[in-house]
Design an enzyme around this catalytic site. Sequence first.
Site, PDB file in Angstrom:
ATOM      1  N   CYS A  57       0.836  -1.207   0.000  1.00 38.96           N
ATOM      2  CA  CYS A  57       0.000   0.000   0.000  1.00 38.96           C
ATOM      3  C   CYS A  57       0.872   1.259   0.000  1.00 38.96           C
ATOM      4  O   CYS A  57       2.075   1.209   0.248  1.00 38.96           O
ATOM      5  CB  CYS A  57      -0.989  -0.025   1.176  1.00 38.96           C
ATOM      6  SG  CYS A  57      -0.400   0.761   2.679  1.00 38.96           S
ATOM      7  N   HIS A  68       1.836  -2.852   8.604  1.00 42.08           N
ATOM      8  CA  HIS A  68       0.545  -2.549   7.995  1.00 42.08           C
ATOM      9  C   HIS A  68      -0.625  -3.001   8.865  1.00 42.08           C
ATOM     10  O   HIS A  68      -0.703  -4.161   9.270  1.00 42.08           O
ATOM     11  CB  HIS A  68       0.417  -3.183   6.603  1.00 42.08           C
ATOM     12  CG  HIS A  68      -0.877  -2.844   5.943  1.00 42.08           C
ATOM     13  ND1 HIS A  68      -0.999  -1.785   5.080  1.00 42.08           N
ATOM     14  CD2 HIS A  68      -2.111  -3.387   6.067  1.00 42.08           C
ATOM     15  CE1 HIS A  68      -2.270  -1.701   4.691  1.00 42.08           C
ATOM     16  NE2 HIS A  68      -2.962  -2.663   5.272  1.00 42.08           N
ATOM     17  N   GLY A 102     -14.640   8.221   5.716  1.00 45.91           N
ATOM     18  CA  GLY A 102     -13.893   8.941   4.686  1.00 45.91           C
ATOM     19  C   GLY A 102     -12.445   8.501   4.588  1.00 45.91           C
ATOM     20  O   GLY A 102     -11.577   9.278   4.170  1.00 45.91           O
ATOM     21  N   HIS A 160      -3.815   5.487   9.979  1.00 45.51           N
ATOM     22  CA  HIS A 160      -3.059   6.729  10.169  1.00 45.51           C
ATOM     23  C   HIS A 160      -3.844   7.685  11.031  1.00 45.51           C
ATOM     24  O   HIS A 160      -5.072   7.720  10.981  1.00 45.51           O
ATOM     25  CB  HIS A 160      -2.711   7.379   8.818  1.00 45.51           C
ATOM     26  CG  HIS A 160      -3.884   7.574   7.905  1.00 45.51           C
ATOM     27  ND1 HIS A 160      -4.428   6.556   7.148  1.00 45.51           N
ATOM     28  CD2 HIS A 160      -4.628   8.678   7.625  1.00 45.51           C
ATOM     29  CE1 HIS A 160      -5.438   7.024   6.443  1.00 45.51           C
ATOM     30  NE2 HIS A 160      -5.592   8.315   6.720  1.00 45.51           N
TER      31      HIS A 160
HETATM   32  P1  5GP Z   1      -7.667   9.624   4.821  1.00 49.14           P
HETATM   33  O1  5GP Z   1      -8.684  10.320   3.965  1.00 49.14           O
HETATM   34  O2  5GP Z   1      -7.402   8.209   4.346  1.00 49.14           O
HETATM   35  O3  5GP Z   1      -7.977   9.697   6.280  1.00 49.14           O
HETATM   36  O4  5GP Z   1      -6.337  10.445   4.690  1.00 49.14           O
HETATM   37  C1  5GP Z   1      -5.336  10.166   3.771  1.00 49.14           C
HETATM   38  C2  5GP Z   1      -4.387  11.345   3.790  1.00 49.14           C
HETATM   39  O5  5GP Z   1      -3.202  10.970   3.130  1.00 49.14           O
HETATM   40  C3  5GP Z   1      -4.933  12.588   3.090  1.00 49.14           C
HETATM   41  O6  5GP Z   1      -4.982  13.681   3.995  1.00 49.14           O
HETATM   42  C4  5GP Z   1      -3.956  12.816   1.946  1.00 49.14           C
HETATM   43  O7  5GP Z   1      -3.697  14.174   1.703  1.00 49.14           O
HETATM   44  C5  5GP Z   1      -2.710  12.071   2.420  1.00 49.14           C
HETATM   45  N1  5GP Z   1      -1.886  11.534   1.347  1.00 49.14           N
HETATM   46  C6  5GP Z   1      -2.325  10.815   0.270  1.00 49.14           C
HETATM   47  N2  5GP Z   1      -1.273  10.439  -0.478  1.00 49.14           N
HETATM   48  C7  5GP Z   1      -0.160  10.923   0.132  1.00 49.14           C
HETATM   49  C8  5GP Z   1       1.245  10.845  -0.187  1.00 49.14           C
HETATM   50  O8  5GP Z   1       1.689  10.262  -1.187  1.00 49.14           O
HETATM   51  N3  5GP Z   1       2.102  11.457   0.669  1.00 49.14           N
HETATM   52  C9  5GP Z   1       1.670  12.113   1.793  1.00 49.14           C
HETATM   53  N4  5GP Z   1       2.600  12.676   2.570  1.00 49.14           N
HETATM   54  N5  5GP Z   1       0.356  12.192   2.128  1.00 49.14           N
HETATM   55  C10 5GP Z   1      -0.542  11.606   1.299  1.00 49.14           C
HETATM   56 ZN    ZN Z   2       0.318  -0.384   4.358  1.00 52.08          ZN
END
Ligand code: 5GP
Ligand code: ZN
Length: 118
Positions: A2, A44, A88, A95
């Site tokens: 991932c 993971h 979302g 994370h």
């Molecule tokens: P989720 O919506 O899954 O809670 O948050 C995913 C977060 O990962 C989003 O805030 C998005 O901006 C961040 N994100 C997605 N791809 C990348 C990446 O390649 N690098 C970094 N540093 N953040 C990422």
């Molecule tokens: Zn992972």
Amino acid sequence: MCLFCKIVSKEISANIILEDDDFLAFHDINPKAPVHILAIPKNHVDSFNEASSQMMASMTTFIQKVAIEVNIKDSGYRVITNIGSDGGQEVKHLHFHILGGAKLRWGHLSDADPKGNI
Ligand code: 5GP
Ligand code: ZN
């Protein structure tokens, strides 16, 4: 593998704030506040639904260290983890969003009637 596992393995670069044997913290690529950091376990885990209480105990300490490192401990901040579809969650690797650096707004988070009326 991932996206966040690739960041852990350094296959994809990220702006890293703090790292230890088990956790990694790096700047979100699309920040929603002046400080927007993501803290993840290196192993993971799909989401908070699969998180163990043992792992969460040390994750707590790690997040507290991140807040000190980026100087938001005393000014205040918010910790969010999105889970699954309604939550979302876009990246399916657990994370925690650590948001701060300004007074954060708090309002309706959905277009649905908060009282549940249709
Ligand atoms: P989720 O919506 O899954 O809670 O948050 C995913 C977060 O990962 C989003 O805030 C998005 O901006 C961040 N994100 C997605 N791809 C990348 C990446 O390649 N690098 C970094 N540093 N953040 C990422
Ligand atoms: Zn992972």
